[in-house]
Design an enzyme around this catalytic site. Structure first.
Site, PDB file in Angstrom:
ATOM      1  CB  SER A 200       2.556   6.626  10.852  1.00 50.05           C
ATOM      2  OG  SER A 200       2.866   7.049   9.547  1.00 50.05           O
ATOM      3  CE  LYS A 201       9.287   8.301   8.372  1.00 53.70           C
ATOM      4  NZ  LYS A 201      10.712   8.461   8.348  1.00 53.70           N
ATOM      5  NE  ARG A 202       3.523   6.014   5.943  1.00 57.23           N
ATOM      6  CZ  ARG A 202       4.751   5.646   6.340  1.00 57.23           C
ATOM      7  NH1 ARG A 202       5.811   6.208   5.816  1.00 57.23           N
ATOM      8  NH2 ARG A 202       4.898   4.724   7.259  1.00 57.23           N
ATOM      9  CG  ASP A 203      -0.871   8.903  11.409  1.00 53.37           C
ATOM     10  OD1 ASP A 203      -1.491   8.320  10.495  1.00 53.37           O
ATOM     11  OD2 ASP A 203      -0.448   8.324  12.426  1.00 53.37           O
TER      12      ASP A 203
ATOM     13  CB  SER B  10       2.765  13.024  12.773  1.00 57.36           C
ATOM     14  OG  SER B  10       2.958  12.668  11.438  1.00 57.36           O
TER      15      SER B  10
END
Ligand code: GLU
Ligand code: ZN
Length: 494
Positions: free
Chosen positions: A262-265, A268
């Site tokens: 996820s772009k929140r990881d 990333s």
């Protein structure tokens, strides 16, 4: 710079400026860029900033900065312009309003007056009855009287697209033939009640107006493709679109625990890679492997090689696993491929504040140039340079407690004393001679070279692991080396 477009291929990269750039976005940019270059086509860069609540100027600037850092160029878009300017959707609002009106006039869209509560209630009922739970077409054919009544109630309608009641089949460039039946693609909103156009409208409208021929994007957008194909048909009928583009959906990227990255990881975030000192070419090489490969036996390649070989048909539709270790290993290979001068230049930011722990006066250009080739073959990321060379530029080594305990055993003082004597009379213009000195000290105490050099390394560099020891000592110099051994002996005696 962008080469002159030589074919009719037109692709686009169209991120929304929300949050920090992430690796998924970079992968999409890369595949579009490589596709455009391979076909000598045109890469259009468009900013999808129609969500005023989530878009920000800061994010827009970061996006541009990141793409430039990565080395991407585009043929049309921000900072360049082009025949379809402006390339920021926030500056194209009148266009979308106009298209929405024309779709309404032609009957391809209609006004939907349903309130959210009504939609929810009917959706729940449909679900309970085992019927498809998407929009049920309630407002498709309202009578004038019904419309008047809704208006009298003060309802503000959204604009909804009328999906044709037919199965939609298309050939995905990555996945092959795909089919969507009408019950899976209900009528969908194009414009909010407050007049704000939605992604569902603006994205295909711009693709049409910008004459995009191939849409390459992530698999998460696959479900919008049948809607866009239907919308394209309507736009073509109205003379707004010339053709429906080809679509290709890039595989999901899986992160830790086989969950979608996820772009929140944290892993990333593109900024993380930049700060850690990944080379753009190393990172891009790795990201290209998330769905594509040059050949079964060649993981390391340049972007030119990728461009020359890139074929969208070779993209693997299966989810790709993001593997940080592999990403680092590939980056390490690219670091080794740099010529030394380039390597030293790329390290420059880490040799200065705020990354470097030493003062500017502590830095010594000649020592840095001498040690650089030894460091180059050992770094995974450029930020590791500081820990590897700090012993040269700090007045004293930083002793890491664990390293000290590990290296300084019983008898280390005797070993260090002998090593100091042998080093004192060694030839300091030859790393080989320094090695022989430590080897001889080890022999005197029944220790192999590995065991004998450990306390010397910790005394001089503060750590148990690091760059080749004897070259390091030679570059640090006789005086400082001997002083540090004396200091370690004093510390042991205390
Ligand atoms: N702005 C969209 C996004 O960032 C683009 C989607 C598309 O490529 O169609 O997800
Ligand atoms: Zn409705």
């Amino acid at each position: 710079m962008a080469s002159a477009p030589g074919s009719s291929v037109r692709v686009r990269f169209c991120p929304s400026p929300t949050g920090n750039p992430h690796v998924g976005l970079v992968r999409t940019a890369l595949f579009n860029w490589a596709f455009a270059k391979h076909h000598q086509g045109t890469l259009v860069f468009r900013i999808e900033d129609t969500d005023a609540a989530r878009d920000s100027e800061e994010s827009y600037n970061q996006l541009l900065d990141s793409l430039r850092w990565l080395g991407f160029d585009w043929d049309e878009g921000p900072e360049i312009g082009g025949p379809h300017a402006p390339y920021r959707q926030s500056q194209r609002m009148d266009l979308y309003k106009d298209v929405a009106e024309r779709l309404l006039d032609a009957g391809h869209a209609y006004r939907c007056y349903c309130s959210q509560e009504e939609l929810d209630t009917r959706r729940d009922a449909a679900r309970a009855a085992g019927r498809p739970s998407g929009y049920d077409g309630h407002c498709r054919d309202l009578t004038e009287a019904q419309v008047a009544e809704y208006q009298a109630q003060g309802r503000t309608p959204i604009v909804r697209f009328r999906m044709p009641d037919e199965t939609i089949t298309f050939t995905d460039l990555v996945r092959g033939e795909l089919t969507f039946t009408p019950e899976n693609v209900p009528d969908f909103g194009l414009v909010r009640a407050n007049g704000a156009p939605l992604y569902t409208l603006v994205n295909p409208v711009d693709d049409a107006l910008m004459e995009i021929t191939h849409v390459l994007r992530g698999e998460d957008l696959l479900s919008s493709t049948p809607r866009q194909i239907a919308l394209y048909k309507a736009l073509t009928e109205l003379g707004i679109a010339q053709r429906t583009p080809h679509f290709g959906h890039l595989p999901y990227v899986m992160g830790e625990g086989n969950k979608k990255l996820s772009k929140r990881d944290p892993e990333s975030s593109l900024n993380l890679y930049r700060e850690r000192g990944f080379l753009p070419e190393g990172l891009l090489n790795y990201l290209s492997l998330l769905g594509w490969s040059l050949s079964a036996d060649q993981d390391i390649f340049t972007m030119d090689e990728m461009v020359a070989a890139f074929d969208i048909a070779d993209v693997n539709p299966n989810p790709a696993r993001f593997d940080l270790k592999k990403c680092e290993a590939i980056n390490a290979d690219h670091i080794r491929l740099l010529d030394v001068k380039d390597f030293t230049e790329r390290c420059a930011p880490w040799l200065k504040a705020p990354f470097a722990p030493w003062s500017p006066e502590g830095f010594d250009e000649a020592k840095w140039e001498a040690i650089a080739p030894h460091a180059q073959t050992r770094l995974k990321v450029l930020s590791e340079i500081t820990d590897n060379v700090d012993f040269l530029f700090l007045p004293e080594p930083v002793f890491d407690e664990a390293s000290w305990t590990k290296a300084m055993k019983e008898g280390s003082d005797a070993l260090l004393t002998t090593a100091r004597e042998k080093l004192e009379s060694a030839d300091w213009t030859s790393a080989e001679s320094l090695k022989e000195a430590v080897l001889a000290a080890g022999e005197a105490h029944g220790l192999k070279l590995g065991k004998a050099q450990a306390p010397v390394r910790v005394a001089v560099t503060g750590r148990t692991v690091g760059l080749p020891l004897f070259e390091s000592l030679e570059i640090l110099g006789k005086e400082k080396t001997l002083t540090r051994i004396d200091a370690a002996l004093a510390k042991l005696a205390a």
